[in-house]
Design a protein around this motif. Sequence first.
Motif, short mmCIF file in Angstrom:
data_model
loop_
_atom_site.label_atom_id
_atom_site.label_comp_id
_atom_site.label_asym_id
_atom_site.label_seq_id
_atom_site.Cartn_x
_atom_site.Cartn_y
_atom_site.Cartn_z
N ARG A 32 0.27 57.18 40.89
CA ARG A 32 -0.52 56.10 40.87
C ARG A 32 0.55 55.10 41.00
O ARG A 32 1.55 54.50 40.43
CB ARG A 32 -1.06 56.13 39.69
N SER A 33 0.09 53.84 42.13
CA SER A 33 1.01 53.04 42.56
C SER A 33 0.16 51.71 42.57
O SER A 33 -0.79 51.68 43.18
CB SER A 33 1.64 53.15 43.75
N LYS A 34 0.65 50.68 41.50
CA LYS A 34 -0.42 49.52 41.40
C LYS A 34 0.57 48.37 41.33
O LYS A 34 1.66 48.26 40.83
CB LYS A 34 -1.35 49.60 40.11
N VAL A 35 0.03 47.21 42.10
CA VAL A 35 0.63 45.86 41.76
C VAL A 35 -0.54 44.84 41.00
O VAL A 35 -1.53 45.04 41.16
CB VAL A 35 0.72 45.25 43.17
N TYR A 36 0.30 44.45 39.94
CA TYR A 36 -0.47 43.49 38.99
C TYR A 36 0.38 42.12 39.07
O TYR A 36 1.63 42.20 38.73
CB TYR A 36 -0.21 43.97 37.66
N GLU A 37 -0.05 41.17 39.62
CA GLU A 37 0.52 39.83 39.76
C GLU A 37 1.81 40.20 40.54
O GLU A 37 2.15 40.44 41.46
CB GLU A 37 0.91 39.18 38.47
N TYR A 96 9.64 44.18 39.24
CA TYR A 96 9.44 42.88 39.35
C TYR A 96 9.56 42.11 40.82
O TYR A 96 10.77 42.28 41.28
CB TYR A 96 9.77 41.99 38.04
N PHE A 97 8.90 41.25 41.10
CA PHE A 97 9.07 40.50 42.56
C PHE A 97 8.20 39.27 42.46
O PHE A 97 7.47 38.94 41.49
CB PHE A 97 8.51 41.41 43.64
N ASN A 98 8.80 38.36 43.31
CA ASN A 98 8.23 36.85 43.38
C ASN A 98 7.16 37.01 44.07
O ASN A 98 6.99 37.04 45.15
CB ASN A 98 9.19 36.07 44.06
N LYS A 99 5.99 36.65 43.12
CA LYS A 99 4.70 36.73 43.84
C LYS A 99 4.31 35.64 44.75
O LYS A 99 3.47 35.72 45.84
CB LYS A 99 3.45 36.99 42.70
N ASN A 100 4.94 34.59 44.64
CA ASN A 100 5.10 33.51 45.54
C ASN A 100 5.49 33.55 46.93
O ASN A 100 5.10 32.74 47.72
CB ASN A 100 5.54 32.25 45.20
N ASN A 101 6.26 34.69 47.02
CA ASN A 101 6.49 35.04 48.55
C ASN A 101 5.46 35.89 49.15
O ASN A 101 5.35 37.00 49.02
CB ASN A 101 7.94 35.94 48.54
N LYS A 102 4.45 35.42 49.84
CA LYS A 102 3.23 35.75 50.22
C LYS A 102 3.46 37.00 50.90
O LYS A 102 2.69 37.95 50.91
CB LYS A 102 2.40 34.93 50.72
N GLU A 103 4.21 36.78 52.03
CA GLU A 103 4.48 37.87 53.03
C GLU A 103 4.95 39.15 52.42
O GLU A 103 4.35 40.44 52.68
CB GLU A 103 5.26 37.53 54.21
N ARG A 104 6.04 38.95 51.64
CA ARG A 104 6.75 40.14 50.77
C ARG A 104 5.67 40.87 49.99
O ARG A 104 5.55 42.07 50.19
CB ARG A 104 7.87 39.83 50.27
#
Length: 293
Positions: free
Chosen positions: A263-268, A140-148
Amino acid sequence: MKITILSLCLLIAAPFIQEENVSITFDGEQLMSVNREDFTDVMLGKPFVNQEKATQLVEQLEGKIYREPVPAKIGKAEEIIPGKAGRKVDQQKFTEDFYHYLHSTGKATIHVPTIPAHPRVDGELLATIRTKQIGQYVTYFNKNNKERSHNIRLAAEALDSHVVFPGEVFSFNKVVGKRTVEKGYKRAPVIVKGEVTEGIGGGICQLSSTLFNSVDLAGVEIMERYSHSKRVPYVPEGRDATVSWYGPDFTFKNQYNQPLLIRSKVYEGQMIVKIFSSDSIDMGKRKDEHEAS
């Protein structure tokens, strides 16, 4: 006087040398013009073809002609997107034509023959090896860190649908490629020698770490893995895999009898990596979650 005579002789000979050239063309355009004298040597009073120079010529043409094939991949709706064939020089046919020129006289024109360069991964293969899931890991990661978040998503797209064939060694750096501004990567926090700083592509170590845990649970042979110089928050201590284009890489070997599909996916704010293969994969004594290295 001697210099004048020599210069005159060269001027007279030049048109005749030019007449002996072969024009090598492709798609109606001349790629190069060469002379047979540059590809022949004399041994024991008889001319013979310099094969090394002829091979170098073919390699030069390949660099101009080659078009990389596009492998099949799985789309956002889980549909299989067919691959596209590329092209390459028909080396056997070109060599035959070129040798014919070398052993004849006068000028000539050779149109470079090509053959399709088929992708290693086609739709049929993908359909076969996405049937059995053998590994999965989520971070999990902070989705609000737009660049990262942007960097993680971009790298995940480059990794998704990649196939590792039996006996093949996977390299994260080779598959994902160099992280550059031209490719769309942005500056984001990275860990260098225990200190947090900013660098192009910051954040992609979360993808390599998620991949490591997923393939490790699938029981593959880990070849190369390095931990950060400072603990990271997205995986348990000692379960990370740092990567850098000019530094550490993450590699593993597929020792199984069937290809592996990543398979690599990002969801939020989730980074998910799953490993699939075919139903006929022989995994032998697979490590379970508690035995994962």
